[in-house]
Design an enzyme around this catalytic site. Sequence first.
Site, PDB file in Angstrom:
ATOM      1  N   ASN A   1      -4.737  -8.156   5.225  1.00  0.00           N
ATOM      2  CA  ASN A   1      -5.322  -7.400   6.344  1.00  0.00           C
ATOM      3  C   ASN A   1      -6.174  -8.297   7.235  1.00  0.00           C
ATOM      4  OD1 ASN A   1      -4.218  -5.050   5.265  1.00  0.00           O
ATOM      5  ND2 ASN A   1      -6.120  -4.425   4.250  1.00  0.00           N
TER       6      ASN A   1
ATOM      7  N   ARG B   1      -6.154   4.798  13.756  1.00  0.00           N
ATOM      8  CA  ARG B   1      -4.729   4.578  13.499  1.00  0.00           C
ATOM      9  C   ARG B   1      -4.447   4.663  12.006  1.00  0.00           C
ATOM     10  NH1 ARG B   1      -4.348  -0.884  17.260  1.00  0.00           N
ATOM     11  NH2 ARG B   1      -4.456   0.193  19.272  1.00  0.00           N
TER      12      ARG B   1
ATOM     13  N   GLY C   1     -21.407   1.183   8.626  1.00  0.00           N
ATOM     14  CA  GLY C   1     -20.621   2.365   8.947  1.00  0.00           C
ATOM     15  C   GLY C   1     -20.790   2.785  10.395  1.00  0.00           C
ATOM     16  N   ALA C   2     -21.062   4.046  10.594  1.00  0.00           N
ATOM     17  CA  ALA C   2     -21.188   4.591  11.948  1.00  0.00           C
ATOM     18  C   ALA C   2     -22.395   4.066  12.696  1.00  0.00           C
ATOM     19  CB  ALA C   2     -21.247   6.115  11.878  1.00  0.00           C
TER      20      ALA C   2
ATOM     21  N   GLY D   1     -13.070  -2.312   7.305  1.00  0.00           N
ATOM     22  CA  GLY D   1     -13.917  -3.447   6.945  1.00  0.00           C
ATOM     23  C   GLY D   1     -13.169  -4.757   7.022  1.00  0.00           C
ATOM     24  N   ASP D   2     -11.899  -4.748   6.634  1.00  0.00           N
ATOM     25  CA  ASP D   2     -11.093  -5.963   6.736  1.00  0.00           C
ATOM     26  C   ASP D   2     -10.881  -6.346   8.194  1.00  0.00           C
ATOM     27  OD1 ASP D   2     -10.838  -6.050   3.976  1.00  0.00           O
ATOM     28  OD2 ASP D   2      -8.978  -4.889   3.983  1.00  0.00           O
TER      29      ASP D   2
ATOM     30  N   ASP E   1       0.829  -1.206   0.000  1.00  0.00           N
ATOM     31  CA  ASP E   1       0.000   0.000   0.000  1.00  0.00           C
ATOM     32  C   ASP E   1       0.866   1.260   0.000  1.00  0.00           C
ATOM     33  OD1 ASP E   1      -2.234  -1.601   0.171  1.00  0.00           O
ATOM     34  OD2 ASP E   1      -2.637  -1.165   2.286  1.00  0.00           O
TER      35      ASP E   1
END
Length: 305
Positions: free
Chosen positions: A42, A284, A220-221, A250-251, A12
């Site tokens: 991941n 992070r 999501g949230a 997501g991973d 990446d």
Amino acid sequence: MSVSVFGSLNLDIALRLPVRAAWGQTLLVDEGEQAVGGKGLNQAVAAARFGSVTHMAGAVGGDAAGVMLREALEAEGVDTAHVEVLEGRGSGRATILIEPGGDNMIAVEAAANLSARAAAAMGVIDAATRVLLVQLETDIDEIAALLASEAAGPTRKILNAAPAILPGSRLFDLCDMLIFNQTEFADYLGLDREPEGLDDLLVSRRLLTRPDQAVVVTLGAAGSAAVWADRAIFAPAIRAETVVDTSGAGDCFCGVVAACVDQGIGLEDALRLGNAAASISVGRRGAAPSMPRRAEVDALVAALA
């Protein structure tokens, strides 16, 4: 007990944009970093850090990136004996543009990942493997061959149907659990809007072909949910204090859910733990480097109890 992952491994390159980008615009970037990633890698790191013995199968090129990817997995205790090294090929690469607030856009060059073969991956599944986790960044025919193989027969098969590649829907019947995010869910079902809550997810029963299958959707949230033919559950999100980088969240969720299934944790608790892990990861930088360890996840859940 163990988790076997067949999937992508990428180097990446993450660039942090000073403002939200527009098409045709050139931006000067002050911050950038290089890290290991790819959905398969991941998710393997997330499962290993959550405490499951984890095996990785896939392919890298015979280049410096391939060495880096294998060494990163081995440093996490992930078995890489079935990660093929393809001389003369380049390893997969991803360019990640991270906007202020943590949202991102990702472009992936699959490279060696498209040469990952089911025959090699079958060797990673042994008598102790309880979960086989796959995604859609490798060749779909090879994924199908692995899922349908005699070697994979006794395992709990989980497909993270990402990225949303519509031919990937032919794999659904081969899996016990399907995991989507909101966008992928809407794409596969041909919906004109993304789901916002549990009521919007009941249409997912159109994807089920057996009573024991489950569809899991991250919202999501809002949190995440699971739907079976006869019931559904919802797990609210744990809000992150600071969002730095959403790539890999997501991973993270998928890897932790797979580890929970491996460890005999029920799906309702698995969703809650996956939500907690993802909320830590977005605070992070990086994808694989952001994956939390089991103790961190347990501490967060306990603090909110």
